[in-house]
Scaffold this active site. Sequence first.
Site, PDB file in Angstrom:
ATOM      1  N   HIS A   1       7.492  -4.167   3.630  1.00  0.00           N
ATOM      2  CA  HIS A   1       8.413  -3.978   4.773  1.00  0.00           C
ATOM      3  C   HIS A   1       8.878  -5.317   5.367  1.00  0.00           C
ATOM      4  CE1 HIS A   1       7.799   0.297   4.713  1.00  0.00           C
ATOM      5  NE2 HIS A   1       6.520   0.207   4.980  1.00  0.00           N
ATOM      6  N   ASP A  29       5.127   3.063  -3.161  1.00  0.00           N
ATOM      7  CA  ASP A  29       4.545   3.371  -1.855  1.00  0.00           C
ATOM      8  C   ASP A  29       5.304   4.564  -1.263  1.00  0.00           C
ATOM      9  OD1 ASP A  29       2.804   1.711   0.420  1.00  0.00           O
ATOM     10  OD2 ASP A  29       4.436   2.887   1.294  1.00  0.00           O
ATOM     11  N   HIS A  32       6.384   4.900   1.610  1.00  0.00           N
ATOM     12  CA  HIS A  32       7.442   4.411   2.510  1.00  0.00           C
ATOM     13  C   HIS A  32       8.465   3.590   1.714  1.00  0.00           C
ATOM     14  CE1 HIS A  32       3.723   4.839   4.999  1.00  0.00           C
ATOM     15  NE2 HIS A  32       4.577   5.439   5.808  1.00  0.00           N
ATOM     16  N   ASP A  83      -0.214   5.677  -0.553  1.00  0.00           N
ATOM     17  CA  ASP A  83      -0.126   6.610   0.571  1.00  0.00           C
ATOM     18  C   ASP A  83       0.685   7.861   0.217  1.00  0.00           C
ATOM     19  OD1 ASP A  83       1.987   4.823   0.396  1.00  0.00           O
ATOM     20  OD2 ASP A  83       1.798   4.078   2.456  1.00  0.00           O
TER      21      ASP A  83
END
Length: 284
Positions: free
Chosen positions: A113, A150, A152, A229
């Site tokens: 991120h 991931d 996200h 995740d």
Amino acid sequence: MSRIFSDPAVTGYQAPGHPEAPWRVSRSAERLKAAGHKIEPPAAAATEADLRLAHAEEHVTAVKTGGYFDADTPPHPDIYRIALTSLSGALSAADSAQKGEPAFSLMRPPGHHAGKNRIAGFCYFNNLAVACLKALQGGKCSRLAVLDIDVHHGDGTEEILLGREPFRFCSLHQSPLYPGAGLESVDNCVNIPLPPGTAEDDYLRKLEPALRSLLDFKPDILAVSAGFDTFKECPIAALKLDIKSYRKIGRMLAETNLNRFAVLEGGYAEALPEIIENFLDGFF
Ligand SMILES: [Zn+2]
């Protein structure tokens, strides 16, 4: 031969109640050792010049001096040094991949991120993006495929690699979910949003063509932002992969026969060590 890079120094920071906690690395390292894997300290030492390959000077300075605020990505007196150690793992893994040795960087903080000029979502520096940009400088590698698994969207990595010819980026991620980006593909970045509840079959059905499109790019290296995740028990997301799914994903990536490396991003369920072991069983 395959290689795993880690360093106990990266367990040296923690914010109370924060899911991105030291056990993620320490317990995973213990489990991998018990399974017979060798864990090495990073072979490369990251420098400030490496950070500048992907990040603005003011960003580097802000992390160094604690001059920022983000509740998700808290300040810590040692965070700059620890983040450099995390990056050292990614650089070592990229070097190893270039020698034909698949590698994994078991480090924290994660990175995907972190943008050119911002910390975000537990990430300070974009380990994977820096490692890929540095790999280009070695002269042995001119095209890199970057896959982000991931849960996200890898918004920081996309921001850094967008429009850069040597890269093709692909992210599979839950949507809607933080950071709310990656809804459409743009330029050299392919985004595959997945609805909450997506389980193994549907996930692998999307991963397969995504991987094929990365292969069409004829990369010298496959670099993977390995977040775990997407697991069904992850406390902060809602995909439904099983522990055994990660062995299948790892194997699909290995079957590309590309020089490859992966770096740890997210993954917050208690089963993380077992998940990583399964992933590496396939990936190596
Ligand atoms: Zn994540």
